[in-house]
Design a protein around this motif. Structure first.
Motif, PDB file in Angstrom:
ATOM      1  N   SER A 293      55.249  40.185  48.794  1.00  0.00           N
ATOM      2  CA  SER A 293      55.106  39.737  50.224  1.00  0.00           C
ATOM      3  C   SER A 293      55.276  38.206  50.224  1.00  0.00           C
ATOM      4  O   SER A 293      55.505  37.730  51.218  1.00  0.00           O
ATOM      5  CB  SER A 293      53.867  40.252  50.719  1.00  0.00           C
ATOM      6  N   LYS A 294      54.948  37.357  49.076  1.00  0.00           N
ATOM      7  CA  LYS A 294      55.066  35.826  49.259  1.00  0.00           C
ATOM      8  C   LYS A 294      53.877  35.385  50.215  1.00  0.00           C
ATOM      9  O   LYS A 294      54.154  34.288  50.858  1.00  0.00           O
ATOM     10  CB  LYS A 294      56.543  35.409  49.694  1.00  0.00           C
ATOM     11  N   SER A 295      53.096  36.099  50.639  1.00  0.00           N
ATOM     12  CA  SER A 295      51.819  35.563  51.671  1.00  0.00           C
ATOM     13  C   SER A 295      50.793  35.259  50.668  1.00  0.00           C
ATOM     14  O   SER A 295      50.734  35.270  49.427  1.00  0.00           O
ATOM     15  CB  SER A 295      51.219  37.054  52.089  1.00  0.00           C
ATOM     16  N   LYS A 296      49.769  34.564  51.280  1.00  0.00           N
ATOM     17  CA  LYS A 296      48.508  34.087  50.715  1.00  0.00           C
ATOM     18  C   LYS A 296      47.647  35.155  50.582  1.00  0.00           C
ATOM     19  O   LYS A 296      47.429  35.711  51.863  1.00  0.00           O
ATOM     20  CB  LYS A 296      48.086  32.878  51.533  1.00  0.00           C
ATOM     21  N   ALA A 297      46.713  35.149  49.304  1.00  0.00           N
ATOM     22  CA  ALA A 297      45.510  36.033  49.428  1.00  0.00           C
ATOM     23  C   ALA A 297      44.927  35.836  48.170  1.00  0.00           C
ATOM     24  O   ALA A 297      45.359  34.916  47.251  1.00  0.00           O
ATOM     25  CB  ALA A 297      46.308  37.573  49.288  1.00  0.00           C
ATOM     26  N   ASP A 298      43.841  36.295  47.994  1.00  0.00           N
ATOM     27  CA  ASP A 298      42.933  35.981  46.882  1.00  0.00           C
ATOM     28  C   ASP A 298      43.495  36.542  45.579  1.00  0.00           C
ATOM     29  O   ASP A 298      43.520  36.346  44.531  1.00  0.00           O
ATOM     30  CB  ASP A 298      41.540  36.372  46.947  1.00  0.00           C
ATOM     31  N   HIS A 299      43.687  38.085  45.995  1.00  0.00           N
ATOM     32  CA  HIS A 299      44.336  38.844  44.869  1.00  0.00           C
ATOM     33  C   HIS A 299      45.932  39.355  45.192  1.00  0.00           C
ATOM     34  O   HIS A 299      46.039  39.878  46.212  1.00  0.00           O
ATOM     35  CB  HIS A 299      43.507  40.093  44.404  1.00  0.00           C
ATOM     36  N   LEU A 300      46.786  38.823  44.417  1.00  0.00           N
ATOM     37  CA  LEU A 300      48.306  39.118  44.625  1.00  0.00           C
ATOM     38  C   LEU A 300      48.447  40.081  43.515  1.00  0.00           C
ATOM     39  O   LEU A 300      48.821  39.978  42.639  1.00  0.00           O
ATOM     40  CB  LEU A 300      49.119  37.845  44.331  1.00  0.00           C
TER      41      LEU A 300
ATOM     42  N   PRO B 217      53.886  34.827  60.987  1.00  0.00           N
ATOM     43  CA  PRO B 217      53.407  33.452  60.584  1.00  0.00           C
ATOM     44  C   PRO B 217      51.876  33.631  60.296  1.00  0.00           C
ATOM     45  O   PRO B 217      51.229  32.970  59.244  1.00  0.00           O
ATOM     46  CB  PRO B 217      53.762  32.590  61.615  1.00  0.00           C
ATOM     47  N   ALA B 218      51.247  34.173  61.000  1.00  0.00           N
ATOM     48  CA  ALA B 218      49.653  34.242  60.835  1.00  0.00           C
ATOM     49  C   ALA B 218      49.454  35.311  59.724  1.00  0.00           C
ATOM     50  O   ALA B 218      48.484  34.836  58.857  1.00  0.00           O
ATOM     51  CB  ALA B 218      48.913  34.962  62.229  1.00  0.00           C
ATOM     52  N   ASN B 219      50.170  36.095  59.395  1.00  0.00           N
ATOM     53  CA  ASN B 219      49.732  37.249  58.445  1.00  0.00           C
ATOM     54  C   ASN B 219      50.223  36.655  56.721  1.00  0.00           C
ATOM     55  O   ASN B 219      49.794  37.029  55.896  1.00  0.00           O
ATOM     56  CB  ASN B 219      50.510  38.508  58.715  1.00  0.00           C
ATOM     57  N   MET B 220      50.967  35.815  57.029  1.00  0.00           N
ATOM     58  CA  MET B 220      51.705  35.027  55.919  1.00  0.00           C
ATOM     59  C   MET B 220      50.215  34.281  55.139  1.00  0.00           C
ATOM     60  O   MET B 220      50.540  33.834  54.013  1.00  0.00           O
ATOM     61  CB  MET B 220      52.668  34.277  56.000  1.00  0.00           C
ATOM     62  N   VAL B 221      49.537  34.145  56.215  1.00  0.00           N
ATOM     63  CA  VAL B 221      48.078  33.168  55.566  1.00  0.00           C
ATOM     64  C   VAL B 221      46.932  33.976  55.847  1.00  0.00           C
ATOM     65  O   VAL B 221      45.951  33.387  56.217  1.00  0.00           O
ATOM     66  CB  VAL B 221      48.148  31.751  56.146  1.00  0.00           C
ATOM     67  N   CYS B 222      46.931  35.435  55.803  1.00  0.00           N
ATOM     68  CA  CYS B 222      45.757  36.274  55.643  1.00  0.00           C
ATOM     69  C   CYS B 222      45.430  36.569  57.303  1.00  0.00           C
ATOM     70  O   CYS B 222      44.133  36.515  57.388  1.00  0.00           O
ATOM     71  CB  CYS B 222      44.751  35.802  54.712  1.00  0.00           C
ATOM     72  N   GLY B 223      46.074  35.977  58.112  1.00  0.00           N
ATOM     73  CA  GLY B 223      45.735  35.926  59.630  1.00  0.00           C
ATOM     74  C   GLY B 223      44.404  34.811  59.773  1.00  0.00           C
ATOM     75  O   GLY B 223      43.860  34.975  60.851  1.00  0.00           O
ATOM     76  N   LEU B 224      44.703  33.907  59.199  1.00  0.00           N
ATOM     77  CA  LEU B 224      43.908  32.691  59.367  1.00  0.00           C
ATOM     78  C   LEU B 224      44.342  31.653  60.315  1.00  0.00           C
ATOM     79  O   LEU B 224      44.025  30.641  60.313  1.00  0.00           O
ATOM     80  CB  LEU B 224      43.413  31.892  57.998  1.00  0.00           C
TER      81      LEU B 224
END
Length: 292
Positions: free
Chosen positions: A130-137, A272-279
């Motif tokens: 997904s190329k998103s940010k998360a603790d576990h990819l 855009p929000a979900n690419m950084v975990c909704g932060l």
């Protein structure tokens, strides 16, 4: 096979070894007293299906209630219903350890970021593709343990490049029938659109037929959305009655090409929000603290 120990859950930390590679399994604590199950035959699994009406999104709560800590996870949480979800987690005496997404959603902001800000130790999970940010990819073949139960990760791209389906484990003491959390790959009598976010009707067709329709026919299908009031289907039902996915690939691609769907009203905010975990509403430092 790499595992996160129960001690890591208690300390809310990950070993440095984990940070250097993609895990094939996440945490597997021991078992304890048995409590009645919901929906399946497992005496360990607590399961709840929750709904957010504006985006017609289903959020799923799963927990191993046989373990003393009752470790739990949420699949596809929505920012607008985080307080409801946390209230339920508290009422049921669960310990939330994972907030997971099936893909980068375009129709709502994920609740993952808010959950991480409100509950210490909650780890975010999304696919590496997904190329998103998360603790576990996570990647295809990974196993996500919560107590003695686990979810198997299956790559099901097509709606977006990074879509995955989470399937309950196959083996002793795992829920029966199995449960597949399909995101937007398979909806009840439908499927997700394929015209943005790297979507591909060819890829979606192959994903569904190779990764979902090969599961046992009694496998319960729980989608990320429903717009007609359905709550659950099975692999066997969708193989027989899905008006899109029962067609040959050429017909399916033609159907998807001619859907003429409107532009998602939330996409410019949600993606855009979900690419950084909704932060998106938290501080820059909070966003940067999410590991890649």
């Amino acid at each position: 096979m790499l595992r996160i120990s129960l001690l890591s859950f208690h300390r809310y930390s990950i070993s440095s070894h984990f940070l250097n590679r993609s895990p094939k399994s996440l945490a597997r604590p021991p078992m304890a007293v048995s409590v009645s199950a919901y929906t399946t035959s497992s005496s360990k699994l607590l399961f709840r299906q929750l709904f957010e009406k504006e985006s017609s999104t289903y959020t799923y709560l799963l927990a191993d209630v046989s373990h003393p800590d009752k470790p739990a996870l949420l699949i596809d949480p929505v920012d607008k219903t985080v307080e409801r979800d946390l209230s339920l987690v508290k009422d049921l005496g669960l310990k939330l350890v994972y907030a997971m997404n099936t893909h980068v959603h375009a129709d709502h902001v994920t609740g993952t970021g808010l959950l991480k800000s409100k509950v210490a130790g909650v780890k975010s999970v999304i696919s590496r593709a997904s190329k998103s940010k998360a603790d576990h990819l996570i990647e295809a073949g990974d196993k996500i343990y919560f107590g003695d139960l686990f979810l198997e990760v299956r790559a099901t791209p097509g709606h977006t490049l990074g879509c995955v389906t989470y399937v309950t484990g196959d083996g002793p003491n795992q829920p029966q029938p199995r449960m597949a959390f399909t995101g937007d790959a398979v909806l009840i009598r439908g499927c997700g659109r394929t015209d943005f976010q790297g979507g591909s009707s060819d890829q979606l067709y192959e994903s569904v037929h190779s990764q979902i329709f090969t599961l046992p026919k009694d496998t319960l299908i729980y989608p990320a959305h429903d717009y007609k009031g359905f709550t659950v289907s099975t692999v066997g039902e969708e193989m027989l009655y899905n008006p899109r996915l029962t067609k040959d690939k050429e017909t399916f691609e033609d159907i998807m090409k001619n859907l003429k769907l409107s532009y998602p009203k939330m996409i410019d905010v949600a993606v855009p929000a979900n690419m950084v975990c909704g932060l998106q509403d938290l501080s820059k430092s909070s966003v940067e603290s999410v590991s890649t």
